[in-house]
Design a protein around this motif. Structure first.
Motif, short mmCIF file in Angstrom:
data_model
loop_
_atom_site.label_atom_id
_atom_site.label_comp_id
_atom_site.label_asym_id
_atom_site.label_seq_id
_atom_site.Cartn_x
_atom_site.Cartn_y
_atom_site.Cartn_z
N GLY A 92 -2.45 7.47 6.80
CA GLY A 92 -3.29 6.32 7.13
C GLY A 92 -2.44 5.10 7.40
N VAL A 93 -3.03 4.15 8.08
CA VAL A 93 -2.32 2.92 8.41
C VAL A 93 -3.03 1.77 7.72
N TYR A 94 -2.33 1.11 6.83
CA TYR A 94 -2.88 -0.01 6.07
C TYR A 94 -2.01 -1.24 6.30
N PRO A 95 -2.62 -2.41 6.33
CA PRO A 95 -1.81 -3.63 6.48
C PRO A 95 -0.95 -3.86 5.26
N ILE A 96 0.29 -4.30 5.50
CA ILE A 96 1.18 -4.60 4.37
C ILE A 96 0.93 -6.05 3.98
N SER A 97 -0.19 -6.24 3.34
CA SER A 97 -0.62 -7.55 2.88
C SER A 97 -1.63 -7.34 1.76
N PRO A 98 -1.80 -8.31 0.89
CA PRO A 98 -2.74 -8.14 -0.22
C PRO A 98 -4.16 -7.88 0.26
N LEU A 99 -4.87 -7.03 -0.47
CA LEU A 99 -6.29 -6.84 -0.24
C LEU A 99 -7.02 -8.01 -0.90
N GLU A 100 -7.75 -8.76 -0.11
CA GLU A 100 -8.48 -9.91 -0.64
C GLU A 100 -9.84 -9.47 -1.14
N PRO A 101 -10.19 -9.80 -2.38
CA PRO A 101 -11.50 -9.39 -2.91
C PRO A 101 -12.65 -10.10 -2.21
N ASP A 102 -13.80 -9.45 -2.18
CA ASP A 102 -15.00 -10.09 -1.63
C ASP A 102 -15.44 -11.25 -2.51
N ILE A 103 -15.23 -11.08 -3.81
CA ILE A 103 -15.57 -12.13 -4.79
C ILE A 103 -14.33 -12.42 -5.61
N GLN A 104 -13.77 -13.61 -5.45
CA GLN A 104 -12.58 -13.98 -6.22
C GLN A 104 -12.98 -14.38 -7.62
N ALA A 105 -12.38 -13.73 -8.59
CA ALA A 105 -12.68 -14.05 -9.99
C ALA A 105 -11.49 -13.63 -10.83
N ALA A 106 -10.79 -14.58 -11.38
CA ALA A 106 -9.60 -14.28 -12.17
C ALA A 106 -9.98 -14.08 -13.63
N PRO A 121 0.80 -1.24 0.00
CA PRO A 121 0.00 0.00 0.00
C PRO A 121 0.83 1.28 0.00
N TYR A 122 2.07 1.22 0.46
CA TYR A 122 2.93 2.41 0.49
C TYR A 122 3.93 2.41 -0.66
N GLY A 123 3.72 1.52 -1.63
CA GLY A 123 4.66 1.40 -2.72
C GLY A 123 5.77 0.42 -2.38
N ARG A 124 6.79 0.39 -3.21
CA ARG A 124 7.86 -0.59 -3.00
C ARG A 124 9.23 0.08 -3.05
N LYS A 125 10.16 -0.56 -2.36
CA LYS A 125 11.55 -0.12 -2.34
C LYS A 125 12.36 -1.11 -3.15
N LEU A 126 13.22 -0.62 -4.02
CA LEU A 126 14.01 -1.47 -4.90
C LEU A 126 15.47 -1.44 -4.45
N ILE A 127 16.05 -2.64 -4.24
CA ILE A 127 17.43 -2.77 -3.77
C ILE A 127 18.20 -3.62 -4.77
N ALA A 128 19.21 -3.04 -5.39
CA ALA A 128 19.99 -3.75 -6.41
C ALA A 128 20.91 -4.77 -5.74
N LEU A 129 20.93 -6.00 -6.28
CA LEU A 129 21.86 -7.03 -5.83
C LEU A 129 23.06 -7.07 -6.76
#
Length: 279
Positions: A232-246, A205-213
């Motif tokens: 705001g404070v958001y969990p650092i985990s995927p938001l699970e949809p109410d209805i899963q549909a790929a 939710p806060y974006g990503r940090k990139l670290i070169a190896l």
């Protein structure tokens, strides 16, 4: 013995992984307890000992890129998706789109479809004008499957616009939904009871940090709330949809060929019919 380049690569990655808990629980990963008389060696020393023993038994992994990639992914696996190994090409930040709102059209009967690419001040103004034209619609489908740039401050203000419009909302998300778009989806779900369909979001939710190896790979880890204080404070985990549909097709496919868009339109139509008791 294991090639020096592979070992240094592994050691460097392990040292990084050892500090990744700042994005999760805030504590360092616990090592197995050891008797007080025998202090536990550092994690990298443990790894070196294992790799050296494997080499002595002629069981060391191959030095090829595929083998390195598999080992590093195995190291990241316990993080539960909070670390990702990318190639240099995959790590290139997406370009800011020319227009924050992509496709914008009416489908079904008075159901408005909006595709949002970028969440920033220019998106706020465009969304304000767009929602003003939607007030007589039955509801809005907000497609965030390709929204992965922007900032959380704008996400909160766009959520305010939807709240003021008081329209039923169905949000479509997917694995590329990242950053401010995840915050927007959570805000609309919490404030307005928006229904979320699709596949789990990235969980950054806060974006990503990139670290070169040193090998040329890039380690991507989620930023924490301290990187964007006051947003705001958001969990650092995927938001699970109410209805899963790929949907395996192209997100840019015609709307009539996109089953997620059609499912969202059916949901809004059903909610509107129920509210009007038109059965």
């Amino acid at each position: 013995m294991l090639p020096r380049t592979l070992f240094s690569h592994l050691a460097f990655a392990l040292m990084l992984v050892g500090g990744l808990s700042v994005y999760g629980s805030g504590t360092s990963p616990a090592l197995p307890s050891a008797p007080e008389s025998q202090p536990q060696p550092p994690l990298v020393e443990n790894v070196k000992e294992i790799l050296d023993l494997l080499a002595q038994e002629r069981l060391e992994p191959e030095a090829g890129a595929a083998s390195q990639h598999s080992i590093l992914e195995a190291i990241l696996a316990p993080l539960g998706g909070k670390g990702e190994l990318l190639t240099e090409a995959q790590s290139v930040p997406p370009k800011k789109p020319a227009h924050p709102i992509g496709r914008h059209e009416t489908i079904a009967v008075a159901v408005r479809y909006l595709e949002l690419f970028h969440i920033a001040s220019d998106a706020e103004e465009e969304m304000r004008r767009t929602l003003a034209a939607c007030l007589q619609d039955h509801g809005v489908i907000l497609d965030l499957r390709r929204a992965h740039t922007g900032n959380l401050a704008s996400a909160a203000r766009i959520a305010d616009l939807f709240t003021d419009a008081r329209l039923p909302i169905v949000i479509i998300i997917g694995p590329d939904t990242m950053g401010a778009s995840e915050g927007l989806a959570r805000e609309l779900k919490n404030r307005q009871g928006a229904v979320v369909i699709g596949s789990p979001s990235k969980g950054y939710p806060y974006g990503r940090k990139l670290i070169a190896l040193k090998s040329g790979y890039v380690l991507a880890v989620p930023k924490s709330s301290t990187d964007e204080p006051g947003r705001g404070v958001y969990p650092i985990s995927p938001l699970e949809p109410d209805i899963q549909a790929a949907f395996a097709g192209d997100n840019g496919a015609p709307l009539a060929a996109d089953p997620l868009v059609q499912k969202a339109a059916d949901l809004i139509t059903a909610v509107y019919a129920f509210s009007r008791q038109h059965f």
